[in-house]
Enzyme design. Sequence first.
Site, short mmCIF file in Angstrom:
data_model
loop_
_atom_site.label_atom_id
_atom_site.label_comp_id
_atom_site.label_asym_id
_atom_site.label_seq_id
_atom_site.Cartn_x
_atom_site.Cartn_y
_atom_site.Cartn_z
N CYS A 2 31.62 25.90 36.30
CA CYS A 2 30.77 24.80 35.89
C CYS A 2 31.67 23.58 35.66
O CYS A 2 32.78 23.71 35.16
CB CYS A 2 29.98 25.04 34.61
SG CYS A 2 28.80 26.38 34.75
N ARG A 27 33.99 23.81 41.06
CA ARG A 27 33.85 24.67 39.89
C ARG A 27 32.51 25.40 39.85
O ARG A 27 32.28 26.27 39.00
CB ARG A 27 33.99 23.86 38.61
CG ARG A 27 35.31 23.14 38.49
CD ARG A 27 35.35 22.34 37.21
NE ARG A 27 35.44 23.20 36.06
CZ ARG A 27 36.58 23.65 35.54
NH1 ARG A 27 37.72 23.29 36.06
NH2 ARG A 27 36.56 24.43 34.49
N TRP A 74 27.63 26.90 37.82
CA TRP A 74 27.86 28.22 38.42
C TRP A 74 27.17 29.18 37.47
O TRP A 74 27.62 29.40 36.34
CB TRP A 74 29.35 28.51 38.51
CG TRP A 74 29.67 29.75 39.28
CD1 TRP A 74 29.87 29.85 40.63
CD2 TRP A 74 29.83 31.07 38.76
NE1 TRP A 74 30.13 31.15 40.98
CE2 TRP A 74 30.11 31.93 39.84
CE3 TRP A 74 29.74 31.63 37.49
CZ2 TRP A 74 30.32 33.29 39.70
CZ3 TRP A 74 29.94 33.00 37.34
CH2 TRP A 74 30.24 33.80 38.44
N ASN A 99 30.05 24.27 29.64
CA ASN A 99 30.76 25.19 30.52
C ASN A 99 31.27 26.32 29.64
O ASN A 99 31.97 26.08 28.66
CB ASN A 99 31.95 24.44 31.17
CG ASN A 99 32.89 25.38 31.89
OD1 ASN A 99 32.50 26.44 32.35
ND2 ASN A 99 34.16 24.99 31.98
N GLY A 100 30.90 27.56 29.97
CA GLY A 100 31.33 28.70 29.16
C GLY A 100 30.16 29.63 28.91
O GLY A 100 29.16 29.58 29.62
N GLU A 537 46.16 39.67 50.83
CA GLU A 537 45.76 38.27 50.64
C GLU A 537 45.05 37.75 51.90
O GLU A 537 44.08 37.00 51.82
CB GLU A 537 47.00 37.42 50.30
CG GLU A 537 46.79 35.92 50.22
CD GLU A 537 45.72 35.47 49.23
OE1 GLU A 537 45.27 36.28 48.40
OE2 GLU A 537 45.31 34.31 49.32
N LYS A 541 41.30 36.22 51.93
CA LYS A 541 40.96 34.90 52.48
C LYS A 541 39.79 35.00 53.44
O LYS A 541 38.86 34.22 53.40
CB LYS A 541 42.14 34.30 53.25
CG LYS A 541 43.24 33.55 52.59
CD LYS A 541 42.94 32.38 51.76
CE LYS A 541 42.32 32.71 50.45
NZ LYS A 541 43.12 32.91 49.29
N GLU A 544 36.49 35.81 51.62
CA GLU A 544 36.04 34.69 50.78
C GLU A 544 35.30 33.63 51.59
O GLU A 544 34.27 33.13 51.17
CB GLU A 544 37.25 34.01 50.13
CG GLU A 544 37.75 34.64 48.86
CD GLU A 544 38.96 33.91 48.30
OE1 GLU A 544 38.96 33.63 47.11
OE2 GLU A 544 39.91 33.60 49.05
N HIS A 560 45.06 58.36 56.59
CA HIS A 560 44.47 59.08 55.45
C HIS A 560 43.04 58.62 55.18
O HIS A 560 42.55 58.74 54.07
CB HIS A 560 45.35 58.90 54.21
CG HIS A 560 46.72 59.47 54.38
ND1 HIS A 560 46.95 60.83 54.54
CD2 HIS A 560 47.94 58.88 54.48
CE1 HIS A 560 48.25 61.04 54.70
NE2 HIS A 560 48.86 59.87 54.67
N LYS A 659 36.01 28.02 41.69
CA LYS A 659 37.41 27.99 41.29
C LYS A 659 37.48 27.93 39.76
O LYS A 659 36.49 27.58 39.13
CB LYS A 659 38.05 26.74 41.88
CG LYS A 659 39.46 26.98 42.35
CD LYS A 659 39.95 25.83 43.16
CE LYS A 659 41.39 26.05 43.52
NZ LYS A 659 41.57 27.16 44.45
C1 G6P Z 1 39.10 32.42 41.54
C2 G6P Z 1 39.51 31.60 42.74
C3 G6P Z 1 40.71 32.26 43.41
C4 G6P Z 1 41.85 32.44 42.42
C5 G6P Z 1 41.39 33.21 41.18
C6 G6P Z 1 42.45 33.18 40.08
O1 G6P Z 1 38.60 33.64 41.93
O2 G6P Z 1 38.45 31.48 43.65
O3 G6P Z 1 41.15 31.44 44.47
O4 G6P Z 1 42.89 33.11 43.03
O5 G6P Z 1 40.22 32.60 40.64
O6 G6P Z 1 42.61 31.85 39.66
P1 G6P Z 1 43.91 31.28 38.98
O7 G6P Z 1 43.57 29.83 38.72
O8 G6P Z 1 44.10 32.05 37.72
O9 G6P Z 1 45.03 31.44 39.93
#
Ligand code: G6P
Length: 664
Positions: A2, A27, A74, A99-100, A537, A541, A544, A560, A659
């Site tokens: 948010c 956000r 969000w 936000n929270g 990773e 990606k 996501e 396995h 994010k």
């Molecule tokens: C969210 C974001 C990711 C990020 C994760 C941890 O899920 O979408 O891209 O890796 O948070 O965030 P941070 O700010 O703690 O690295």
Amino acid sequence: MCGIVGAIARRNITPILLEGLKRLEYRGYDSAGMAVVRDSELQRERESGKVAGLEAALADRNLSGQLGIAHTRWATHGKPSRHNAHPHLSTASVAVVHNGIIENFELLKQRLQEQGYCFHSETDTEVIAHLFDANYRQQPRDDASRLLAAFRATLAELDGAYALGIVHRDYPQELLCARMGSPLVIGVGSGEHFIASDPLALLQVTDRFIYLEEGDHAHLTADTCEMFSETLGDAGRSKPVYDAGRLGSVPSARSNLSTQPVSSPVQPAGSDPKSSSGCWSPVRRPVQRFEHGDQAASKGDYRHFMLKEIHEQPEVLTRTLADKLTPEGQLLTAALGPKAAELLPQIKQVQIVACGTSYHAGLVARYWIEGLAGLPCSVEVASEFRYRHVAVMPGTLFVTLSQSGETADTLAALRFAKSAGYLSTLAICNVPGSSLFRESQLRLMTHAGPEIGVASTKAFTTQLAVLALLALVLGRESGEMKETAVEEAFAALQVLPQQVRQVLELEPAIAELANGFADKRHTLFLGRGVHYPVAMEGALKLKEISYIHAEAYAAGELKHGPLALVDDEMPVVTVAPSDELLEKLKSNLQEVRARGGRLINFVCQQAGLNNDDGIRNLPLPKADELVTPILYSVPLQLFSYHVALVKGTDVDKPRNLAKSVTVE
Ligand code: G6P
């Protein structure tokens, strides 16, 4: 999660709020809204969906004023919809953005309903608006601080996490805000003040910011900024900060910010905070200049923030390494903080905790710390770690990794760790004023600059660069590495930005690989050793931003289980640099081909793998083994990006994600 923005000025603030929301959209983006005070009236507009929907709705309405708040959501409590969108109102007098998560909202709601308040949403936030209204009505009418007193009475009853912005229609000159567990900054303008979840939202109007600390609240007019902090102790209200975790202790965010103040602190106006509960005291917080400039919040000539951020990697890697190395290539131990020299020799093992992409950086670092420094290293996702009874060995350094420095689970893990017997805490983070940074004893900055694309890219590779340096420092300290080996490793890191540049030039070939891939529904990513987390990773990606189901496996695990899935509809992506495990990996690739599986290999030029029916290779420049996890991450980022482009998804704002995850 948010985004909130607010303003009190002597000009119409609605364009500022709207622009702020657009910049905060990373956000959360399931609904947006704005409330403005004008002529003793609260005007509000809300829309479900992205900020563009709100913008279109505002075009049909003359919403203007000099005081207002806005929000991009969000969803946590209540589905994404117009009626759950913020701001929430009470009796057409009070408007709140939040936000929270308010954890005791059900209890409060029941009480307020008994008092006659009607609720119009399923959100936890709406209780704040009604609670504020109820508290306001209880204050003496002739009390000059009636608004502030009502605010404090409200804050005193909230359990959970909040960054709040509140306005009242009878106070067209006053903006209230508070921070507890969710970030909030005050933007200092010339005869105007702003609030936002992130400085990026306000770079169009100011580059001077005050970072509120946990438990702070502020009362703003166009000209004044009064800030107060909670006074803990016998006389104060000692309530646990949100997310300390069931094993956690009450934290105190008191360490210095790494950025220097640029001017005198804003003076608290008035000496007596007139606290109704007697537990607030005026406080000064430094005004800091934002160092990245307004272009940080713009895409420039790029189609997406993610693509811009991928291409920024050579530059930000250079910047990240620069302030930690001397011109001769020696690591500045002091970069870790004043206590580093004393603590480093005492480190016997390392515990890394993080979430999402940052967690993958930690997994890579384990190979380095154990391999180069000979120190045991454990890595765990913060959401698990924080609720576990951990056994802490003496001499363990607790390391958190985070782009934002505000991720709720990582922060809670840190707060728990501070009382769990760790030797010290180190934060590797991209935001200097963040909670994680302020609350850790040792700090290393990644200088990736603001990362706006929800899928993390440059924050990941800069974290890896810093972690490689950390492993080298530990290796030198433990005596596991000879000085010449350390010097060679530094040299490898210094040529890395140039090698990343070469990889970026392969984008057209990577885009072509992606073209033939976008119709797939599932895929496997394989890697071995330190490149296994790189494959993890890569898979993250892809899922996501393209919504293709992707799983990463250590290639040795293929037979396995996952091999059962392989056919010509299940492509396999491999990370195959020329290292000691390459020959073993090649055998795993044969196993895939023998089952008709199609391979896309990101390989070292020298690996001796040829394009063949069902096998596509993307050759990458030869590089030192230390840096290959960083180098091979870059084509995987580009690959996911181009698959998402072909699929037409919203690359920077993938569905359901956000994010800076400031809720648990
Ligand atoms: C969210 C974001 C990711 C990020 C994760 C941890 O899920 O979408 O891209 O890796 O948070 O965030 P941070 O700010 O703690 O690295």
